[in-house]
Design a protein around this motif. Structure first.
Motif, PDB file in Angstrom:
ATOM      1  N   TYR A 170      13.752   1.388   3.718  1.00 36.27           N
ATOM      2  CA  TYR A 170      12.992   2.518   3.170  1.00 36.27           C
ATOM      3  C   TYR A 170      11.795   2.037   2.366  1.00 36.27           C
ATOM      4  CZ  TYR A 170      11.679   6.885   1.002  1.00 36.27           C
ATOM      5  OH  TYR A 170      10.961   7.985   0.610  1.00 36.27           O
ATOM      6  N   TYR A 171      12.037   1.134   1.410  1.00 35.72           N
ATOM      7  CA  TYR A 171      10.950   0.866   0.475  1.00 35.72           C
ATOM      8  C   TYR A 171       9.808   0.056   1.074  1.00 35.72           C
ATOM      9  CZ  TYR A 171      13.033  -3.695  -1.164  1.00 35.72           C
ATOM     10  OH  TYR A 171      13.524  -4.964  -1.293  1.00 35.72           O
ATOM     11  N   ARG A 172      10.074  -0.555   2.234  1.00 38.00           N
ATOM     12  CA  ARG A 172       8.955  -1.241   2.882  1.00 38.00           C
ATOM     13  C   ARG A 172       7.838  -0.252   3.186  1.00 38.00           C
ATOM     14  NH1 ARG A 172      10.011  -3.197   8.915  1.00 38.00           N
ATOM     15  NH2 ARG A 172       7.782  -3.564   8.706  1.00 38.00           N
ATOM     16  N   TRP A 173       8.189   1.017   3.425  1.00 37.44           N
ATOM     17  CA  TRP A 173       7.167   2.021   3.741  1.00 37.44           C
ATOM     18  C   TRP A 173       6.444   2.500   2.486  1.00 37.44           C
ATOM     19  CZ3 TRP A 173       5.988   1.031   8.310  1.00 37.44           C
ATOM     20  CH2 TRP A 173       6.966   0.646   9.241  1.00 37.44           C
ATOM     21  N   ASN A 174       7.106   2.404   1.342  1.00 39.20           N
ATOM     22  CA  ASN A 174       6.370   2.630   0.081  1.00 39.20           C
ATOM     23  C   ASN A 174       5.234   1.620  -0.001  1.00 39.20           C
ATOM     24  OD1 ASN A 174       8.096   4.613  -0.824  1.00 39.20           O
ATOM     25  ND2 ASN A 174       9.271   3.261  -2.181  1.00 39.20           N
ATOM     26  N   GLN A 175       5.595   0.361   0.346  1.00 39.63           N
ATOM     27  CA  GLN A 175       4.607  -0.714   0.278  1.00 39.63           C
ATOM     28  C   GLN A 175       3.513  -0.497   1.312  1.00 39.63           C
ATOM     29  OE1 GLN A 175       7.312  -4.009   0.803  1.00 39.63           O
ATOM     30  NE2 GLN A 175       7.752  -4.144  -1.399  1.00 39.63           N
ATOM     31  N   TRP A 176       3.901  -0.053   2.465  1.00 42.87           N
ATOM     32  CA  TRP A 176       2.952   0.211   3.552  1.00 42.87           C
ATOM     33  C   TRP A 176       1.949   1.298   3.130  1.00 42.87           C
ATOM     34  CZ3 TRP A 176       1.654   4.340   6.667  1.00 42.87           C
ATOM     35  CH2 TRP A 176       0.972   4.045   7.871  1.00 42.87           C
ATOM     36  N   PHE A 177       2.488   2.381   2.546  1.00 42.38           N
ATOM     37  CA  PHE A 177       1.616   3.453   2.069  1.00 42.38           C
ATOM     38  C   PHE A 177       0.672   2.945   0.973  1.00 42.38           C
ATOM     39  CE2 PHE A 177       4.761   6.644   3.704  1.00 42.38           C
ATOM     40  CZ  PHE A 177       3.864   7.360   4.484  1.00 42.38           C
ATOM     41  N   PHE A 178       1.230   2.104   0.094  1.00 43.37           N
ATOM     42  CA  PHE A 178       0.430   1.568  -0.994  1.00 43.37           C
ATOM     43  C   PHE A 178      -0.766   0.782  -0.431  1.00 43.37           C
ATOM     44  CE2 PHE A 178      -0.777  -1.864  -3.805  1.00 43.37           C
ATOM     45  CZ  PHE A 178      -0.901  -1.238  -5.041  1.00 43.37           C
ATOM     46  N   LEU A 179      -0.517  -0.001   0.597  1.00 47.66           N
ATOM     47  CA  LEU A 179      -1.594  -0.797   1.198  1.00 47.66           C
ATOM     48  C   LEU A 179      -2.655   0.097   1.835  1.00 47.66           C
ATOM     49  CD1 LEU A 179       0.519  -3.703   2.757  1.00 47.66           C
ATOM     50  CD2 LEU A 179      -0.908  -3.792   0.692  1.00 47.66           C
ATOM     51  N   ARG A 180      -2.195   1.202   2.456  1.00 45.86           N
ATOM     52  CA  ARG A 180      -3.165   2.127   3.043  1.00 45.86           C
ATOM     53  C   ARG A 180      -4.036   2.732   1.936  1.00 45.86           C
ATOM     54  NH1 ARG A 180      -0.596   0.001   6.439  1.00 45.86           N
ATOM     55  NH2 ARG A 180      -2.234  -1.462   5.890  1.00 45.86           N
ATOM     56  N   MET A 181      -3.396   3.038   0.814  1.00 52.50           N
ATOM     57  CA  MET A 181      -4.156   3.625  -0.276  1.00 52.50           C
ATOM     58  C   MET A 181      -5.113   2.597  -0.881  1.00 52.50           C
ATOM     59  SD  MET A 181      -1.696   6.336  -2.196  1.00 52.50           S
ATOM     60  CE  MET A 181      -0.315   7.088  -1.368  1.00 52.50           C
ATOM     61  N   LEU A 182      -4.645   1.374  -0.915  1.00 53.45           N
ATOM     62  CA  LEU A 182      -5.485   0.294  -1.437  1.00 53.45           C
ATOM     63  C   LEU A 182      -6.754   0.152  -0.586  1.00 53.45           C
ATOM     64  CD1 LEU A 182      -5.443  -1.924  -3.638  1.00 53.45           C
ATOM     65  CD2 LEU A 182      -4.347  -3.439  -1.990  1.00 53.45           C
TER      66      LEU A 182
END
Length: 856
Positions: A144-156
Motif C-alpha cells: 500500500y504505502y509504496r503508492w503513497n511514495q509514488w503519488f508523492f513523486l508525482r507531486m514533486l
RNA sequence: GCCCGAGUGGCGGAACUGGCAGACGCGCUAGCUUCAGGAGCUAGUGAUCGCAAGGUCGUGGAGGUUCGAGUCCUCUCUCGGGCACCA
C-alpha cells in the motif's frame, strides 16, 4: 441450543433462539457462497457504500459498531434492490499510537498493529457485516504505502510537493510536527487536547493544498444537499477566502528598507489609517529597530518583542485569545501612506498574526474594533472616514465601538474619493493603487499548505535522497517502495528514529552513485487515508495505485459514513487528493464522495466512548451476551443515526426481547407454513382477521421501505416492525382464522424487512418457513398493484373537531363523501351539544383524515 | 464575538408535505402463570379536576399567521457543537 440463563444478561428465554449458533452458521454459509464479493460490471447499476476505515487500536466498542451497522443496513438494502454493491473494509494502520504503544510494551509497532487488526477483524466478522474481505487493505503494508511514495513523486514533479524551512506546530507529547488542521481550539494538539503546540522552525515537506484553494471552495457547491450543511460550512470556514487588497507603505528614513506590504479588506478606509502595525515576528522589525530614535532602548524592546510573541503561545485557554489585552510598542519609525502621502508611525502589536495576510496591517481605529482598542490604549489618533447614510454622525472623540458597517455609508475625509459608497470605493481605490503601482486587489485564503513531515517511525518513508554532489534527488519509481527498516531504535524522544538507523540512512545517489543520505521523516498518516477508497477498487494492483477503468465504474462513492471529527482533516485532504489525481489524468471526477453522512457518537455518561476515559462497552462482549443481531438492532433503534446515543443496558434488553418474540412466532408456526398451499392474494377471499393482518403488513412495508430508502429513519422502521409483530401476537387467540398460507405471506414480509438489520436471524427464519436457497438471494419485497390495494384502509376513524378541538371520533368507510361524514358527525350527541344553538359558519373536510366544524 | 444544530412524558425517542401530540422501546403499577427467582402473557401509564360521564391544560418562553401550529413567521431563553484578535 444455549443453556438457559447463560445467553443474555436478563437470563434465559423461552424460545429456542440461540444467536451464537445461528450467527456462526450463517456467516459460514455466506462465506462459502461468496455472497458479498463483487466485481465491476458495467451492465449492472453500482452502489459504493463505505464507512471510514478504522484505526485499529485497543478494543472495538459499540461506537465503532454503530458506524458499521448503519453502513451494513445500507449495503444490504441496496443489494436486495439489485445493485452491484461495493462494501469494503480496511485498516488505517500507520500512526503514532501504535509506535508509542510499541515502545511502552517493548514490542514492534508492526506486531502491535497486526494484533489489533486481527482483533478488530475478528469482531467485525463476528457481527456479520457484509464486507468483501478480499479487498481488505492495510496502510502499513509496503504494497500500500509504496503508492503513497509514488503519488508523492508525482507531486514533486509538478511542484505540488516542496521542502521549506518554516515555522511549524510542534506537539511536545507527540514529539513531532503537526499540520495546521491537526491544531485545534486555537493552539492545541488534536491528540492531546490539553497540550499547547509549540512553534518551531524546522525544514519540512509540504503538499501544496493552496494550489487548489479556489477549487476546494467552489466545488463545495456541488456537494450542497448531499453533504451535511455544517461540514460544508466548516470547510468554507477553514479555507477562509477573503477578498481585499494589498498596499505597500514606504518606510521613511531607513536606508535599504523594503516597503511594508499590508493586507486589508477595507481599502476604502485607508484615509483613516493612523498607524502601521506589524506582527512581532515580522522580518522587518529588526531592521527598523536598528538606529531608530524616539523610543525605548533597543534591548528593552527586544525583550518586549519576545514577550509579545510568547503571549499567544502561553495562554492556556482558548478564550484568553479573544479577550487578551492588546499590547505593543512604537518602533520609532514611520511609513508613508501612499494615498494621503502622510507619515504614520510603525508599531508592533501582539494581535497581528504573521501567519495571516502579510503579517502587517494598517490600523484604522475609527472603523475596526481591534484597531480602536489598540489606538486608544496608546493614544494614537482616531480619524473618521466613513459616515453612515442615515442616523447619527460618527464623531471620533466619542467613538466607543468602531463603526465597521460595510454596506451603509459614504466616504468622507478621503480626498478625491469622498462621497463614494464603501463598495464603490473598494473597487476604485484598488484600481487606483494598481495603476500607481503600490498595491492591487487581492484574494487571500486562510488555508495553508499541508505539512506532511513527521519525525516518527511508523509511517510512510518520504522517497527522497540527499547527495552532496547532486543535491535532493527523488527515489526512482523502480526503486519503490522505500521500505521501513525492520529494526529501528524507538525512543519516542523526538529524534526521527529513521535518522538513527544507519542502514536506512546511508544509501547511494541514484544519479552519481556516490554516497548519499535518505530523508528520515515519514509522512503524516492522513496521506494514507486520502486515497485509500480508490485502492479498494483494485486492491492487489502491482503496477499502479489502481486501474482507472475500475475506479471509473465504482466512483464516486455513493454513500460515505463517518464521524463529524473528520469534517475538515480527512475530508479536505481527500478532496485535494482527488483533484490532484484528476490533473494527473487518473480519474475523471472532481469530487470523490457524492453523499456524506455523519453519524452520532455512542456515549456513556454523556461523553463519547474512549479507552482513555474508560467508558467503553466492548462490541465483542455484547455479541457474546446478546448476539450480533441484537447488538446491531439496538444501535439502530435507540436513536436516529445522526444523533448521539447514550448507551443503556436496559434498552438493549428490549431489543433482545423483541428478537425473541419474532423467533418464537416463527418457531410456533414454521411447521404449518412449510406444508401450506400456495395462496393467490387478491383473488381468494380472506377472513376479517386475515384481511386486517395483511393490510397492516403491507402498510408497514410501504412505510419501512420509505424509512430505509429515502429517510434513513432506521429507528422508526424498527418501531413499525415491532408494532406489526405486536399486532400479529394480538391476533394469536384467533389463530384458527388465519390460514398458514396467509401467515406465511405475513411472516415472510417481517423476515425480509428485518434482514438488513438482523441478517443472521432473518436467514434462520427464512429457512424455518421453508426456503432452502438463502435469503441473500431474495429481493426487497416491493408491492404490486393488488397488494397496494390490499394495504388501503377499508374503514377509517375520523376525528371530528368543533372549532379546532376534537369532540368525537367516527368510523366511516374509506373514501366517504364530505356530506355523508358531516351528517353522521352532526347526529352525534357529543357534537350536537357543542354546535347546539350556534351556526356552522365553516366546514373543513380532509378526506379520510378529519372534519372540523367552525361554529359562531 | 461570529456561524451552525437542538429543546416534545420519569427516560430514549415517534409524528412524510400544517390535520387525532406522545407511535415504538425502556422504566413503573396491577393481574395471570411459576415452589421461587427469571422469563412469558394481559391491562394500565403526559399533567390536572371529577365517583363517573366528561372537562381543562400541555411540545423551553412570549407574540403572530391559520378553521387548525411540535411543524410556518417574529422576538427571546437554555443547552450542545464549530470558528475565533483572519486585518
Amino acid at each position: 441450543m444455549a443453556e438457559q440463563g447463560t445467553t443474555a444478561a436478563g437470563g434465559a428465554t423461552a424460545s429456542g433462539y440461540d444467536p451464537q449458533e445461528i450467527e456462526a452458521k450463517w456467516q459460514k454459509r455466506w462465506a462459502e457462497a461468496r455472497v458479498f464479493e463483487s466485481e465491476a460490471d458495467p451492465a449492472r447499476p453500482k452502489y459504493y457504500v463505505l464507512e471510514m476505515l478504522p484505526y485499529p487500536s485497543g478494543t472495538m466498542h459499540m461506537g465503532h459498531m454503530r458506524n458499521y451497522a448503519i453502513g451494513d443496513v445500507v449495503a444490504r438494502v441496496k443489494r436486495m434492490r439489485g445493485f452491484n454493491v461495493l462494501h469494503p473494509m480496511g485498516w488505517d494502520a500507520f500512526g503514532l499510537p501504535a509506535e508509542n504503544a510499541a515502545i511502552k510494551n517493548k514490542t514492534h509497532p508492526r506486531i502491535w498493529t497486526n494484533n489489533n487488526i486481527a482483533q478488530f477483524q475478528r469482531v467485525l466478522r463476528r457481527f456479520g457485516f457484509s464486507y468483501d474481505w478480499r479487498r481488505e487493505i492495510s496502510t502499513c503494508e509496503p504494497e500500500y504505502y509504496r503508492w503513497n511514495q509514488w503519488f508523492f513523486l508525482r507531486m514533486l514533479e509538478r511542484g505540488l510537493a516542496y521542502r521549506k524551512k518554516s515555522r511549524v506546530n510542534w506537539c511536545p507529547k507527540c514529539c513531532t510536527v503537526l499540520a495546521n488542521e491537526q491544531v485545534i481550539n486555537g493552539g492545541f494538539c488534536w491528540r492531546h487536547e490539553d497540550t499547547r503546540v509549540e512553534s518551531r522552525e524546522i525544514e519540512q515537506w509540504f503538499l501544496k493544498t493552496t494550489a487548489y484553494s479556489d477549487q476546494l471552495l467552489d466545488d463545495l457547491k456541488q456537494l450542497e444537499g448531499t453533504w451535511p450543511e455544517r461540514v460544508i460550512l466548516m470547510q468554507q470556514n477553514w479555507i477562509g477566502k477573503s477578498q481585499g487588497a494589498k498596499v505597500k507603505f514606504a518606510v521613511v528614513d531607513v536606508r535599504g528598507a523594503k516597503p511594508i506590504e499590508i493586507f486589508t479588506t477595507r481599502i476604502d478606509t485607508i484615509y483613516g489609517a493612523t498607524a502601521i502595525i506589524l506582527a512581532p515576528r515580522h522580518p522587518i522589525v529588526d531592521q527598523l529597530l536598528r538606529g531608530a530614535k524616539n523610543r525605548e532602548p533597543t534591548a528593552q524592546l527586544k525583550t518586549k518583542l519576545k514577550k509579545l510573541d510568547e503571549m499567544r503561545q502561553t495562554s492556556s485557554k482558548t478564550e484568553d485569545l479573544a479577550t487578551m489585552q492588546k499590547e505593543g510598542f512604537f518602533t520609532g519609525r514611520y511609513a508613508k501612506n501612499p494615498f494621503t502621502k502622510k507619515r504614520i508611525p510603525i508599531w508592533v502589536g501582539n494581535f497581528v498574526l504573521m501567519e495571516y495576510g502579510t503579517g502587517a496591517i494598517m490600523a484604522v481605529p475609527a472603523h475596526d474594533q481591534r484597531d480602536l482598542e489598540f489606538c486608544r490604549k496608546y493614544k494614537l489618533p482616531v480619524r473618521v472616514v466613513i459616515q453612515p447614510l442615515k442616523g447619527q454622525e460618527v464623531v471620533a472623540a466619542k467613538l466607543e465601538t468602531a463603526f465597521d458597517e460595510h454596506i451603509q455609508g459614504k466616504l468622507v475625509n478621503s480626498g478625491p474619493f469622498n462621497g463614494l459608497s464603501p463598495t464603490d470605493a473598494i473597487a476604485k481605490m484598488s484600481a487606483f493603487a494598481e495603476q500607481k503601482g503600490f498595491g492591487k486587489a487581492q484574494t487571500i485564503f486562510r488555508l495553508r499548505d499541508w505539512g506532511i513531515s513527521r519525525q516518527r517511525y511508523w509511517g510512510t518513508p518520504i522517497p527522497v535522497i540527499y547527495c552532496a554532489k547532486d543535491g535532493m534527488m527523488p527515489v526512482p519509481d523502480e526503486d519503490l517502495p522505500v521500505l521501513l527498516p525492520p529494526h529501528p531504535k524507538l525512543t519516542g524522544e523526538g529524534e526521527s528514529p529513521l535518522a538513527s538507523t544507519p542502514e536506512f540512512v546511508n544509501t547511494t545517489c541514484p544519479k552519481c552513485g556516490g554516497p548519499a543520505r535518505r530523508e528520515t521523516d515519514t509522512m503524516d498518516t492522513f496521506v494514507d487515508s486520502s486515497w485509500y477508497f480508490y485502492r479498494y477498487c483494485d486492491p492487489h494492483n502491482h503496477k499502479a495505485p489502481f486501474d482507472s477503468t475500475k475506479v471509473e465504474y465504482w466512483f464516486p462513492i455513493d454513500q460515505y459514513i463517518g464521524g463529524i471529527t473528520h469534517a475538515i482533516l480527512h475530508l479536505l485532504y481527500s478532496r485535494f487528493w482527488c483533484k490532484v489525481m484528476r490533473d494527473l489524468g487518473m480519474v475523471k471526477h472532481n469530487e470523490p464522495i457524492a453523499r456524506l453522512f455523519t453519524q452520532g457518537m455512542v456515549q456513556k455518561g454523556g461523553v463519547a466512548m474512549s479507552k482513555s476515559r474508560g467508558n467503553v462497552v466492548g462490541a465483542e462482549e455484547m455479541a457474546q451476551k446478546y448476539g450480533a443481531d441484537t447488538g446491531r438492532l439496538y444501535t439502530l433503534f435507540a436513536a436516529p443515526p445522526e444523533k448521539d446515543l447514550e448507551w443503556s443496558e436496559e434498552s438493549i434488553e428490549g431489543c433482545w426481547r423483541f428478537v425473541n418474540r419474532v423467533y418464537r412466532l416463527i418457531e410456533r408456526h414454521g411447521e404449518a407454513i412449510r406444508s401450506a398451499e400456495a395462496f393467490d392474494f387478491g383473488r381468494s377471499p380472506m377472513s376479517e382477521t386475515e384481511r386486517e393482518l395483511i393490510r397492516k403488513t403491507y402498510k408497514t412495508l410501504e412505510r419501512v421501505t420509505n424509512d430505509f430508502e429515502t429517510r434513513w429513519h432506521f429507528n422508526s422502521a424498527i418501531a413499525l416492525i415491532m408494532d406489526l409483530t405486536n399486532a400479529i401476537y394480538a391476533a394469536e387467540p384467533l389463530e384458527k382464522d388465519v390460514r398458514p398460507e396467509v401467515r406465511r405471506e405475513i411472516l415472510e414480509m417481517v423476515t425480509l424487512m428485518l434482514a438488513p438489520m438482523t441478517p443472521h436471524l432473518a436467514e434462520e427464519l427464512w429457512e424455518m418457513v421453508g426456503h432452502s436457497d438463502g435469503l441473500w438471494n431474495a429481493k426487497w419485497p416491493y408491492l404490486g398493484a393488488e397488494q397496494i390495494a390490499l394495504a388501503r384502509d377499508v374503514e377509517v376513524e375520523i376525528p371530528v373537531q368543533v372549532n379546532g378541538r376534537v369532540r368525537a371520533r367516527i368510523r366511516v368507510t374509506a373514501g366517504s363523501s364530505e356530506s355523508d361524514v358531516a351528517r353522521v358527525a352532526l347526529a352525534l350527541p357529543a357534537i350536537a351539544n357543542h354546535v347546539n344553538g350556534k351556526r356552522v359558519v365553516k366546514q373543513i373536510y380532509v378526506p379520510d383524515k378529519l372534519l372540523n366544524l367552525v361554529v359562531a
